[in-house]
Design an enzyme around this catalytic site. Structure first.
Site, PDB file in Angstrom:
ATOM      1  N   LYS A 492      13.020  44.395 102.265  1.00  0.00           N
ATOM      2  CA  LYS A 492      12.126  44.596 101.337  1.00  0.00           C
ATOM      3  C   LYS A 492      10.967  43.070 100.632  1.00  0.00           C
ATOM      4  O   LYS A 492      11.075  42.283 101.398  1.00  0.00           O
ATOM      5  CB  LYS A 492      13.160  43.675 100.061  1.00  0.00           C
ATOM      6  CG  LYS A 492      13.960  42.910 100.782  1.00  0.00           C
ATOM      7  CD  LYS A 492      15.338  42.633  99.746  1.00  0.00           C
ATOM      8  CE  LYS A 492      16.259  40.656 100.312  1.00  0.00           C
ATOM      9  NZ  LYS A 492      16.990  40.631  99.672  1.00  0.00           N
ATOM     10  N   TYR A 716     -11.628  19.665  93.140  1.00  0.00           N
ATOM     11  CA  TYR A 716     -11.707  19.992  92.062  1.00  0.00           C
ATOM     12  C   TYR A 716     -10.827  18.300  90.836  1.00  0.00           C
ATOM     13  O   TYR A 716     -10.551  18.303  91.683  1.00  0.00           O
ATOM     14  CB  TYR A 716     -10.639  21.171  91.500  1.00  0.00           C
ATOM     15  CG  TYR A 716     -11.377  22.535  90.901  1.00  0.00           C
ATOM     16  CD1 TYR A 716     -12.400  22.550  90.238  1.00  0.00           C
ATOM     17  CD2 TYR A 716     -11.094  23.168  92.107  1.00  0.00           C
ATOM     18  CE1 TYR A 716     -12.778  23.813  90.268  1.00  0.00           C
ATOM     19  CE2 TYR A 716     -11.643  24.394  92.059  1.00  0.00           C
ATOM     20  CZ  TYR A 716     -12.341  24.978  91.005  1.00  0.00           C
ATOM     21  OH  TYR A 716     -13.203  25.959  91.101  1.00  0.00           O
TER      22      TYR A 716
HETATM   23  C1  LIG Z   1      18.597  40.226 100.558  1.00  0.00           C
HETATM   24  C2  LIG Z   1      19.883  40.317 100.635  1.00  0.00           C
HETATM   25  C3  LIG Z   1      20.503  40.160 102.365  1.00  0.00           C
HETATM   26  C4  LIG Z   1      19.590  39.315 103.283  1.00  0.00           C
HETATM   27  O1  LIG Z   1      19.710  38.760 102.660  1.00  0.00           O
HETATM   28  P1  LIG Z   1      19.707  37.099 104.447  1.00  0.00           P
HETATM   29  O2  LIG Z   1      20.778  36.062 103.673  1.00  0.00           O
HETATM   30  O3  LIG Z   1      18.559  36.835 104.444  1.00  0.00           O
HETATM   31  O4  LIG Z   1      20.103  37.400 105.513  1.00  0.00           O
HETATM   32  C5  LIG Z   1      21.319  41.096 102.204  1.00  0.00           C
HETATM   33  N1  LIG Z   1      22.170  41.691 101.204  1.00  0.00           N
HETATM   34  C6  LIG Z   1      21.994  41.395  99.816  1.00  0.00           C
HETATM   35  C7  LIG Z   1      22.074  42.818  98.750  1.00  0.00           C
HETATM   36  C8  LIG Z   1      19.893  41.540  99.495  1.00  0.00           C
HETATM   37  O5  LIG Z   1      19.230  41.296  98.786  1.00  0.00           O
END
Ligand SMILES: *Cc1c(COP(=O)(O)O)cnc(C)c1O
Length: 821
Positions: A492, A716
């Protein structure tokens, strides 16, 4: 509905090799569609072009244990706990199994055949009849010798009505489809010249199609169609007929009057002495005819004319696959590179010519040869050329031998190439400017490569990704799993900023079981780029269901509201048994079903067949901290119970998963069937905040160096006050690239030639300044924002945040560069 492999072997009269237990819910003929390996029976079909036996090994590796074959593998001993059913002809076996399946149901079944409109009539009948009945119908236009058995196999104990299409391309085919569908209600939409090549005459084709209706109780057709009428009377069926007519008022269903206006058509009819009317939101003749066939069926099934009218008014067009995208150099891309037949070319050109917002633009068509049209090429491309002219195309870029030969027929600006590769090499694509480009090609031409080149992408400064390190991290966590535990890899947010495609490709090569992205577009991008792995969508938007169906992206479902919308959309698109992933809220209180909602969920899922739970999961709140250990254990317990409640409602295995990266590390007992690896993959141990194998380096180049005297200021608002004569370097990275503005004014630093260079003054949008007074460096040298020697966790600590945020903030315009060492 499942059958044991034993029953199936006996139905097929197969010779059985292997004697493992097995329950079969799913039939697979295309190995790429694999979804539920444990409960799948694969039929190794042989076609002119392909042989399913080639995929057996791969499917076995993915967990499939039941196969119907004509040839037993030579290395049979290597297949453990596997059943091979040997038959003489796998297609015939598939059809036989489906026919037996059909025989178990004493429900009305509508069989639809005809040259055009089968899918529309099927979908509209579904829209008209589904309020009262649980309907099983052919997905999309599965109407072939293979598609029909797969469709009929979808019937289950809930089915109250079946609606199936039957399509044939040569004499003798309808008999087998009739055996499988065994329709009680027959509909023939029309008879036209399409796919005529294998029939001696139109009449022969019509007679062949009517074979479908051999044992029907009733046949529905257009009584004004003389060919169909005469064939029906010749075929001597004993069934009832509803031959609707606009001319003959002796017919049971007489169409009195049809009136079109701007937004729809009103149709007045007489049925069994009553005068009624309805309206549809379409004005073309094909839609009117399709609606009349649907009307006849609905009346026969005793739907009241009032209900019919109410539902006709709301009929929806049947989905088409066309995407519009922003292209390079001001172009608009219309992408329809999935199929290429004459009818769909017409639809796509029609679509292009109707885009009013693009009226003044030059229209270019990139077209591949049309394969398997059944027509002689000469005739075919003459028609294509006519179409191109009449739909207002300004330029054609053709790919393929067929088009090349027909080049002279096109009287517009034109260029032709033998292959897609030749087109790409020619450089013609980069000459497209501010035009509307329709990309339409048969799959075999891989026009997605063209779309890729034409799509708009912007990039600058680089994020280097070490793919070997990624694999090392993957293996580090894999080694912590039991051999049978499956893994979802979280890609993701562009793979935590690393860029989804290359990461997904690498993970796919290393055979992870699932990939997960946040939104449907991320998943669609992966599919377009050629990723075939199963993909979960964690945040399915209500507006993106079609994308998910088209690209086989499996949504997380966390509420009844979402579920209802999803079912509705799936039914509208003719999708069935679409895999979904049920999320349970065990303490995060973000998204998810309450654990005690499982019985209601099971009940709802039973009353539909559009979607099916593939997995059930929950998310841990504090797995990376000892402080929350007792809470975490409670979450795991709650999850286990709720998952069991869901599973108890289904005979197929529903995969359970709760562990994220820290959970994998710290709760080896909670692996269940699957785990979800996120941040660990990208090299960060969330428990210790240490780097495992660093995968990403954000770096840029010094643009310019100034000697700036003390008491001058930099940047700036005169924020960068200098206390000594300094050397100040400007680097092309700013907050718009994801460099956090809070690092400015000396709060943070980057590395130049291995030495710390603090940020001076405010960080600007696209550029920032660093102090290199004590560093031996020159213009053109590299500056590392984070990487091996400056871990991303140092930045996240400085900024009082988590490494996830730093990684995912690197903006899209930063070009990702991948390497393997
Ligand atoms: C992002 C996510 C993970 C992964 O979590 P990490 O801490 O990066 O391993 C697992 N499950 C869900 C539902 C997530 O949204």
């Amino acid at each position: 509905m499942s059958s044991s492999i034993e029953e199936i072997a006996s139905v097929l009269g197969a010779e059985r090799f292997g004697n493992s237990e097995g329950r079969i819910d799913w039939i697979l003929t295309d190995s790429r569609s694999l979804c539920f390996p444990e409960e799948t029976l694969f039929f190794a079909l042989k076609t002119k072009r392909n042989d399913g036996h080639k995929y057996i090994r791969d499917l076995y590796n993915k967990g499939v244990r039941n196969f119907v074959v004509t040839d037993i593998p030579e290395d049979l001993a290597h297949y453990r706990h596997t059943n091979f059913l040997k038959v003489g002809n796998t297609l015939k076996a598939l059809q036989k199994l489906a026919a037996r399946h059909r025989e178990q149901f004493q429900v009305p079944v509508i069989g639809i055949t005809g040259s055009n409109g089968k899918t529309v009539v099927k979908e509209w009948l579904y829209q008209l009849l589904s309020p009262e009945k649980v309907i099983t119908r052919s997905p999309r236009s599965y109407n072939s010798q293979i598609g029909v058995p797969l469709s009929v196999w979808l019937m289950n104990e809930h089915t109250e009505l079946g609606i199936f299409e039957a399509g044939i391309s040569e004499m003798g085919e309808m008999e087998s489809l009739q055996h499988i569908i065994q329709p009680t209600i027959g509909v023939i939409t029309n008879i036209g010249g399409a796919h005529q090549e294998n029939f001696p005459s139109l009449q022969d084709k019509c007679m062949e199609k009517l074979q479908l209706f051999k044992d029907c109780d009733v046949i529905v057709y257009n009584g004004d169609n003389e060919l169909i009428s005469s064939c029906v009377s010749k075929s001597l069926f004993t069934s009832r007929e509803i031959a609707w007519s606009m001319k003959d008022n002796e017919r049971p269903l007489f169409i009195e009057h049809i009136e079109k206006d701007g937004s729809g058509t009103t149709i007045k009819y007489r049925y069994l002495g009553f005068f009624k009317e309805y309206r549809i939101p379409f004005i073309d003749d094909a839609s009117i005819e399709n609606s009349l066939n649907c009307l006849a069926v609905a009346l026969y099934l005793m739907v009241s004319p009032e209900d019919i009218a109410a539902r006709m008014e709301k009929l929806e067009p049947v989905a088409m696959r066309l995407e519009v995208k922003e292209g390079k150099n001001g172009c608009v891309l219309i992408n329809d590179s999935y199929n290429s037949d004459f009818a769909s070319l017409d639809i796509a050109l029609d679509f292009m010519s109707r885009r009013t917002e693009d009226k003044k633009r030059h229209r270019t068509l990139i077209l591949s040869d049309i394969l398997e049209s059944g027509q002689p090429n000469k005739l075919l491309y003459r028609q294509v050329a006519d179409l191109v002219h009449s739909r207002g195309v300004d330029r054609i870029i053709g790919v393929g031998e067929g088009l090349m030969e027909a080049a002279s027929r096109f009287e517009v600006e034109k260029t032709f190439f033998r292959t897609t590769a030749e087109l790409i090499e020619s450089g013609v694509l980069s000459s497209l400017r501010n035009e509307v480009v329709l990309i339409k090609g048969a799959r075999a031409f891989h026009f997605d490569e063209i779309t890729d080149l034409l799509e708009l992408k912007v990039h600058e400064t680089i994020l280097e990704i070490n793919l070997n390190a990624l694999v090392d991290n993957l293996n580090y966590y894999r080694n912590k799993l039991k051999p049978e535990t499956k893994m979802v890899c979280m890609v993701k947010a562009s793979a935590y900023g690393a860029g989804s495609f290359e990461i997904a490709k690498t993970l796919e090569d290393h055979r992870v079981d699932y990939l997960a992205v946040a939104v449907a577009d991320e998943g669609a991008d992966l599919r377009k780029a050629g990723i075939g792995s199963s993909i979960i969508i964690m945040n399915p938007e209500l507006t993106a269901f079609k994308t998910m169906f088209d690209y086989k992206l499996e949504p997380e479902v966390y509420s009844f509201h979402l579920l209802e919308e999803l079912i509705k959309a799936a039914e509208r698109e003719g999708v069935s048994n679409f895999p979904i992933h049920i999320k349970i809220d065990t303490g995060m209180h973000r998204l998810g079903f309450a654990p005690d909602e499982m019985p209601r969920l099971v009940d709802r899922l039973h009353r539909q067949s559009a979607v099916i739970p593939r997995s059930v999961f929950s998310h841990l709140v504090g797995s990376d901290s000892e402080r929350f250990d007792s809470f975490t254990r409670r979450q795991i317990e709650t999850f286990e119970k709720a998952a069991a409640a869901l599973q108890s409602g289904f005979s197929h295995k529903i995969l359970r998963h709760i562990c994220n990266t820290a959970g994998i590390e710290r709760y080896p007992g909670a692996q269940f069937d699957m785990v979800r690896l996120g941040i660990g993959l990208y090299g960060i141990d969330p428990f210790t905040n240490r780097i495992l194998h660093n995968i990403s380096t954000l770096k840029t180049t010094i643009l310019q160096i100034h000697d700036v005297p003390a008491d001058e200021t930099v940047g700036y608002s005169r924020k960068g006050v200098l206390e000594r004569d300094s050397r100040i370097a400007a680097i092309p990275i700013g907050y718009a690239d994801g460099l956090n503005r809070h690092l400015g004014n000396g709060h943070g630093y980057c590395l130049v030639n291995g030495k710390k260079a603090p940020y001076v003054g405010n960080i600007c949008m696209d550029v920032c300044m660093i102090d290199v007074t004590d560093i031996d460096c020159k213009e053109g040298d590299k500056a590392v924002i984070f990487g091996d020697e400056l871990p991303v966790t140092v930045l996240s600590d400085l900024l009082d945040t988590i490494p996830y945020e730093i990684l995912t903030s690197v903006s899209n315009r930063v070009k990702r560069v991948y390497y393997q060492d």
